[in-house]
Design an enzyme around this catalytic site. Structure first.
Site, mmCIF file in Angstrom:
data_model
loop_
_atom_site.group_PDB
_atom_site.id
_atom_site.type_symbol
_atom_site.label_atom_id
_atom_site.label_comp_id
_atom_site.label_asym_id
_atom_site.label_seq_id
_atom_site.Cartn_x
_atom_site.Cartn_y
_atom_site.Cartn_z
ATOM 1 N N GLU A 23 0.843 -1.202 0.000
ATOM 2 C CA GLU A 23 0.000 0.000 0.000
ATOM 3 C C GLU A 23 0.882 1.256 0.000
ATOM 4 O O GLU A 23 2.084 1.196 0.222
ATOM 5 C CB GLU A 23 -0.893 0.042 1.252
ATOM 6 N N ARG A 104 -6.929 0.959 13.328
ATOM 7 C CA ARG A 104 -5.526 1.207 12.999
ATOM 8 C C ARG A 104 -5.467 2.249 11.901
ATOM 9 O O ARG A 104 -6.441 2.474 11.171
ATOM 10 C CB ARG A 104 -4.832 -0.074 12.525
ATOM 11 N N ASN A 106 -4.781 3.797 8.328
ATOM 12 C CA ASN A 106 -4.865 3.226 6.987
ATOM 13 C C ASN A 106 -4.174 4.174 6.015
ATOM 14 O O ASN A 106 -3.022 4.531 6.235
ATOM 15 C CB ASN A 106 -6.318 2.934 6.608
ATOM 16 N N GLU A 125 -12.650 -4.917 9.871
ATOM 17 C CA GLU A 125 -13.309 -4.349 8.692
ATOM 18 C C GLU A 125 -14.778 -4.728 8.618
ATOM 19 O O GLU A 125 -15.291 -5.082 7.549
ATOM 20 C CB GLU A 125 -12.560 -4.747 7.410
ATOM 21 N N ASN A 151 -10.191 5.154 2.625
ATOM 22 C CA ASN A 151 -9.003 5.188 1.785
ATOM 23 C C ASN A 151 -8.860 6.563 1.163
ATOM 24 O O ASN A 151 -9.738 7.407 1.265
ATOM 25 C CB ASN A 151 -9.044 4.084 0.733
ATOM 26 N N ASP A 199 -9.830 1.396 -3.783
ATOM 27 C CA ASP A 199 -8.810 1.395 -2.735
ATOM 28 C C ASP A 199 -8.084 2.733 -2.772
ATOM 29 O O ASP A 199 -8.711 3.775 -2.652
ATOM 30 C CB ASP A 199 -7.883 0.191 -2.936
#
Length: 293
Positions: A23, A104, A106, A125, A151, A199
């Site tokens: 990512e 957490r 992202n 999630e 995101n 995403d």
């Protein structure tokens, strides 16, 4: 085009990094390298296209994004804290985040004013416990809530517009940034059911939005009005985020993931978890530096 086939883009594997959940790629102009993370693998990865090689940097926890914060300093999100890293090996806590334990950090982005915008995601999630936060020279504020997996964001070069992704709902929203807060949010792009989940998102120099599709086998480019302009198909399903960089600024570097794929799927997708590259034909927006206190 045949399903999952390579496109005319000249898509190549830049580095078989083997990330579980690659990512957050960001091009670092000063060093001419690409940094990205492997959230589930607990890695920060550095790829040097001049050498055609990559390596890991020391880090803590589960890094989810990384951005420059000075000549040799980088800020990254990990679990429920922000941390500082240098290429010489320094790794120290910048601040703790007052957020639910089952969340957490992202994705993230830095605007032209040096503010770090980042999402907090629910770890399993399943629950809308996540939101959008901003770190502004030592102060942390929350702006959006009721999100399962946030995101983006992607922020325009002048700092006036933000694109934010609600991944499970397939929604990409556009906001104005006014007095340091996102306002007037409205739907910009809705990804159709069956096309994957949006995403990471990235803006290019022409104001177009690149969207990576988790379980969608590709990357899309949308114009400023939200119209689809281009789609690049990938040989793996879980495509996560794109950054524009390289010597001429027009190389697209794309992270992917192998997490959650079974043995049969991994045999079908041997490139899953690799860093891919292709010629985007358009330059990116230089990464802004996070302002520290």
């Amino acid at each position: 085009m045949e399903e999952h086939a390579m496109s005319e883009s000249g898509l190549t594997v830049a580095w078989r990094a083997g990330t579980m959940l690659g990512e957050g790629p960001v091009w670092i102009e000063e060093q001419q390298v690409l940094l990205f993370v492997d959230i589930h693998g607990g890695r920060i990865c550095l790829y040097d296209p001049g050498r055609g090689a990559g390596r890991d940097l020391p880090c803590t926890g589960r890094p989810s994004f990384i951005y420059p914060a000075g000549a040799d300093s980088f800020v990254y999100g990990s679990n429920r804290e922000l941390r500082l890293l240098s290429l010489t090996g320094r790794d120290e806590r910048l601040c703790d985040l007052t957020v639910p334990e089952d969340t957490r950090t992202n994705d993230g982005a830095v605007d032209v004013h040096g503010r770090l915008w980042f999402g907090m995601s629910h770890v399993p999630e399943t629950e809308p416990l996540g939101g959008l936060f901003v770190y502004d020279r030592g102060e942390v504020r929350q702006h959006l809530d009721n999100i399962v997996v946030p995101n983006g964001p992607a922020i325009s070069p002048d700092g006036s517009t933000m694109y934010h992704v609600d991944s499970p709902r397939g929604r990409i929203s556009r906001y104005r940034i006014e007095d340091g807060a996102p306002v007037d949010g409205h739907l910009h792009v809705q990804i159709a059911e069956g096309d994957g989940f949006p995403d990471g998102v990235t803006l290019d120099a022409e104001g177009c939005l690149w969207v990576c599709l988790w379980d969608g086998w590709g990357v899309r480019r949308y114009d400023p009005d939200g119209r689809l302009m281009r789609e690049i198909r990938f040989p793996c399903a879980r495509v996560t985020k794109l950054a524009l960089g390289g010597a001429d600024g027009t190389t697209a570097y794309v992270t992917t993931a192998r997490t959650g794929l079974g043995d049969a799927e991994l045999r079908e997708q041997p490139g899953a978890g690799s860093l891919f590259a292709f010629d985007a034909g358009v330059a990116g927006v230089p990464a802004a530096h996070c302002a520290l206190p």
